[in-house]
Design a protein around this motif. Structure first.
Motif, PDB file in Angstrom:
ATOM      1  N   HIS A 226       0.817  -1.212   0.000  1.00 26.09           N
ATOM      2  CA  HIS A 226       0.000   0.000   0.000  1.00 26.09           C
ATOM      3  C   HIS A 226       0.855   1.267   0.000  1.00 26.09           C
ATOM      4  CE1 HIS A 226      -3.599  -2.394   0.605  1.00 26.09           C
ATOM      5  NE2 HIS A 226      -3.016  -3.000   1.629  1.00 26.09           N
ATOM      6  N   ALA A 227       2.146   1.119   0.243  1.00 20.33           N
ATOM      7  CA  ALA A 227       3.035   2.285   0.247  1.00 20.33           C
ATOM      8  C   ALA A 227       3.227   2.809  -1.171  1.00 20.33           C
ATOM      9  CB  ALA A 227       4.384   1.908   0.854  1.00 20.33           C
ATOM     10  N   ARG A 228       3.477   4.117  -1.295  1.00 23.66           N
ATOM     11  CA  ARG A 228       3.684   4.713  -2.621  1.00 23.66           C
ATOM     12  C   ARG A 228       4.992   4.226  -3.230  1.00 23.66           C
ATOM     13  NH1 ARG A 228       5.094   9.489  -2.464  1.00 23.66           N
ATOM     14  NH2 ARG A 228       5.453   9.701  -0.224  1.00 23.66           N
ATOM     15  N   VAL A 229       6.063   4.320  -2.469  1.00 20.84           N
ATOM     16  CA  VAL A 229       7.398   3.928  -2.924  1.00 20.84           C
ATOM     17  C   VAL A 229       8.152   3.324  -1.748  1.00 20.84           C
ATOM     18  CG1 VAL A 229       7.639   5.610  -4.808  1.00 20.84           C
ATOM     19  CG2 VAL A 229       8.213   6.276  -2.462  1.00 20.84           C
ATOM     20  N   LEU A 230       9.346   2.788  -2.028  1.00 22.59           N
ATOM     21  CA  LEU A 230      10.180   2.166  -0.995  1.00 22.59           C
ATOM     22  C   LEU A 230       9.336   1.200  -0.161  1.00 22.59           C
ATOM     23  CD1 LEU A 230      11.926   4.572  -1.946  1.00 22.59           C
ATOM     24  CD2 LEU A 230      12.763   4.784   0.392  1.00 22.59           C
ATOM     25  N   LYS A 231       8.820   0.188  -0.837  1.00 18.40           N
ATOM     26  CA  LYS A 231       7.831  -0.702  -0.226  1.00 18.40           C
ATOM     27  C   LYS A 231       8.436  -1.789   0.656  1.00 18.40           C
ATOM     28  CE  LYS A 231       4.421   0.047  -3.889  1.00 18.40           C
ATOM     29  NZ  LYS A 231       3.457  -0.581  -4.818  1.00 18.40           N
ATOM     30  N   HIS A 232       9.744  -1.994   0.560  1.00 15.39           N
ATOM     31  CA  HIS A 232      10.397  -2.944   1.463  1.00 15.39           C
ATOM     32  C   HIS A 232      10.560  -2.240   2.806  1.00 15.39           C
ATOM     33  CE1 HIS A 232      11.111  -5.424  -2.023  1.00 15.39           C
ATOM     34  NE2 HIS A 232      11.731  -4.428  -2.621  1.00 15.39           N
ATOM     35  N   ARG A 233       9.958  -2.769   3.854  1.00 10.72           N
ATOM     36  CA  ARG A 233       9.849  -2.025   5.105  1.00 10.72           C
ATOM     37  C   ARG A 233      10.297  -2.840   6.321  1.00 10.72           C
ATOM     38  NH1 ARG A 233       6.380   2.662   4.527  1.00 10.72           N
ATOM     39  NH2 ARG A 233       6.858   3.389   2.415  1.00 10.72           N
TER      40      ARG A 233
END
Length: 701
Positions: free
Chosen positions: A265-272
């Motif tokens: 669901h994140a816009r960018v940089l989805k590895h969290r």
């Protein structure tokens, strides 16, 4: 006579000084003295009734149970910890440790003893504190045993750096563009979103393969795949992350609290990962840090301590920073015996240099001019009245000179891309992809080809491209010749510059390799022109084995100094061979198999070269001559071999832009024609014929 808690405190302080670090015992003791009370005040005791003063725990078995109860560490880890091997704490304890740091910081701030509530300076990690006392009790009850790391303890920042965790610098988007979002959400993120959820990959190789296919430029994305894999597998709860903006600013500090997840669901940089950001601000660094998105900095404890001091608002002593960095570097040096320098030796060398500064009124720490340092050494050794550190002063300065020579330089450089390369080097994209791939995989490459095909220029630009920036501090270029030797290249005795006698000097390869070793996150390039003019076996000596791809990182003793030496995996060798030189001996076959060979051919038909010709102004004469040279090259290839062709670089340079006609005549008459008479020294008629044809081509227009 019974031992009091005060006695136990003294025994612990003395043991810690000898085994863990000079300042550790004095620092830890007041915390242990009140730890039970602090646990209760901070609601960390879980209703358990601990001694107010932990020095009242006298038995190893009793305290081991306390340690296991607090940390939730498996009992099987204890024997490993007692040997000085770092084991990670369970995730549940990482949360307790964060709470401990925050509560203690808040308490001392409220008491007026701390500048701000998020200043964590001077507070030891709870796990480190407990482990120190656990080790003390064990070795106190077993006096015949010696703590394995007694002579290998870190000589600086005693206890400040928790060696059981990793420290990372990470960019929260370009120019820290996502920092506020990450800080408010207590997360850290990484790009390369097209990879999807990393849980689907079982190895870094799988990730690298997909990244290579996505880039489609023939290059192994070594650094990018490393960053992704480390974010996925190497970062663990409890690790410290510093958020950076650019290459000279830190904007935050936090503790990792969660495992990897993919946020679709994140816009960018989805590895969290979840992270507890303990500090938010803006702190300018004294020097630049690597441009990489994610970097492990465990090898730089001085840098870690420096960042923490900045964040905590402590006064920075620049001289102490240099001294501590030098001490850390000394602790990583391997002696002839294979052992590292111990604390006693390190302290002696540092004291020697400080005494030299005071006695001779000179600057050693902070001096970067190696010639000035050598002059200081000569002055000290020549002074017969100076005898306090007479036995170690010379070697201490030698160590400091080596430290200066091997210190990496990090600065902001002009970026360099594939487009930049293809716009100024006359090979096509497919050739470039193959060239980069060969060098990345083999690490040792020889560019061979006829005179004037631009081998040296290609080597230089290839290094820029693989670094992705124009960083000349990571490129070293030398030239071999018939008299070049091991003593020139590796190390050997050389006459002193301004006095009688000889001294052992390191050669350029050893100095450069040690510089690369200190900077493992970035690539270094050692370029050797005319590589086959030297006696390769004689020059490389025992290093012939170490340059092999599979042998990188393995060490041997050097011939003269007997010091341990290795060739790091981030050091690439590029050699150049002029295949038209008749005087050259064939390369040693044992060395030949350690290099890949890539032939560079004349690029008269390359589209970039043609564009260059069209832009030099009035190129008619140049084009006519080049057409004749291309015909000449066919004859040369048939009669002498492709390695004797005339290269395109004869027609490249600023002089062509100023006066193409005049420069073309000079090249034909004074460079190419003399070369033809060398080629056909036994058939002057052939040389005369082609000389006439080239002159005719020039005067035809």
């Amino acid at each position: 006579m019974s031992i009091t808690a005060e006695d136990q405190k003294k025994y612990f302080s003395d043991w810690s000084k000898d085994n863990l670090g000079e300042k550790t015992g004095i620092w830890y003791a007041p915390f242990l003295e009140n730890l039970g009370k602090l646990f209760k005040d901070f609601s960390l005791d879980n209703g358990r009734d601990y001694f107010t003063n932990f020095f009242n725990y006298r038995s190893f078995e009793e305290f081991k149970n306390i340690y296991l109860d607090i940390t939730q560490q498996p009992e099987s880890d204890v024997p490993v910890i007692l040997k000085g091997i770092n084991k990670r704490y369970p995730n549940s304890f990482n949360e307790i440790n964060i709470k401990w740091l925050e509560k203690y910081s808040q308490m001392t701030f409220t008491e007026g003893n701390r500048s701000k509530p998020d200043n964590l300076g001077g507070i030891p990690a709870l796990g480190v504190l407990l482990r120190a006392y656990l080790k003390f009790l064990y070795y106190a009850e077993n006096p015949s045993l010696t703590y394995p790391k007694k002579d290998k303890k870190t000589s600086t920042h005693d206890g400040e750096i928790d060696e059981s965790i990793n420290y990372w610098v990470c960019a929260p988007g370009g120019d820290a563009g996502l920092w506020n979002e990450f800080y408010n959400s207590n997360v850290i993120g990484l790009g390369w979103d097209y990879l999807g959820d990393l849980e689907q990959y079982s190895s870094r190789a799988e990730i690298e393969k997909l990244m290579s296919e996505h880039r489609n430029d023939g290059t192994r994305p070594i650094n990018d795949s490393k960053a992704v894999w480390e974010f996925y597998q190497e970062i663990k709860p409890g690790d410290i992350v510093y958020a950076k903006e650019g290459v000279k600013k830190i904007v935050g500090r936090g503790v990792v609290t969660g495992e990897y997840y993919f946020d679709n669901h994140a816009r960018v940089l989805k590895h969290r990962r979840k992270i507890n950001w303990t500090n938010n601000g803006s702190w300018n660094l004294k020097e630049q840090i690597a441009m990489k998105t994610l970097t492990n900095i465990n090898r730089k404890p001085d840098f870690i301590a420096y960042i923490d001091s900045l964040i905590n608002g402590e006064v920075i002593d620049e001289n102490s920073l240099i001294v501590n960095e030098f001490k850390t570097w000394l602790s990583q040096q391997v002696q002839q015996s294979g052992e590292h320098l111990n604390d006693k030796t390190i302290a002696q060398k540092v004291s020697s240099l400080k005494d030299i500064e005071n006695t001779f009124h000179v600057t050693v720490f902070g001096e970067i001019d190696t010639e000035a340092l050598k002059n200081i050494k000569e002055t000290v050794l020549a002074d017969e009245s100076y005898d306090r550190y007479k036995g170690v002063s010379g070697s201490s300065i030698d160590y400091y000179i080596r430290y200066v020579e091997s210190r990496p330089t990090i600065k902001e450089n002009e970026p360099y891309t594939v487009s930049d390369f293809l716009s100024e080097v006359f090979i096509d994209g497919e050739q470039l992809n193959r060239l980069r791939s060969v060098l990345q995989n083999k690490k040792n490459l020889i560019l061979k080809g006829a005179p004037g095909v631009g081998k040296t220029y290609i080597a230089d630009r290839l290094a820029y491209l693989m670094m992705e920036e124009k960083d000349d501090s990571r490129i070293q270029m030398i030239q071999f010749h018939q008299s070049y030797s091991y003593e020139d290249f590796i190390e050997g005795f050389r006459p002193k510059a301004d006095s009688d006698g000889f001294e052992l000097k390191q050669g350029p390869f050893v100095k450069f390799a040690r510089k690369a070793e200190r900077d493992p996150e970035r690539d270094y390039f050692f370029i050797i022109d005319e590589i086959n003019r030297g006696n390769m076996s004689k020059i490389f000596g025992e290093l012939m084995m170490l340059i092999e791809t599979e042998k990188r990182g393995k060490s041997i003793n050097l011939l003269y100094s007997n010091e341990k030496f290795l060739v790091p995996s981030n050091l690439y060798l590029i050699g150049m061979m002029n295949t038209a030189d008749r005087s050259l001996a064939l390369l040693d076959y044992a060395l030949r198999r350690r290099f890949s060979f890539f032939e560079i051919s004349p690029a008269f038909d390359n589209s970039t070269f043609k564009d260059y010709l069209n832009n030099i102004g009035n190129p008619a004469k140049v084009l006519t001559v080049i057409d004749e040279v291309k015909k000449l090259n066919k004859v040369i290839s048939e009669e002498l071999g492709t390695g004797f062709q005339i290269g395109h670089s004869y027609f490249v340079g600023e002089a062509f832009k100023k006066d193409a006609n005049n420069r073309t005549e000079e090249v034909v008459e004074y460079e190419i024609i003399p070369q033809l008479y060398e080629y056909w020294f036994d058939d002057e008629t052939k040389a005369d014929e082609w000389a006439a044809r080239l002159r005719g081509a020039y005067y035809a227009n």
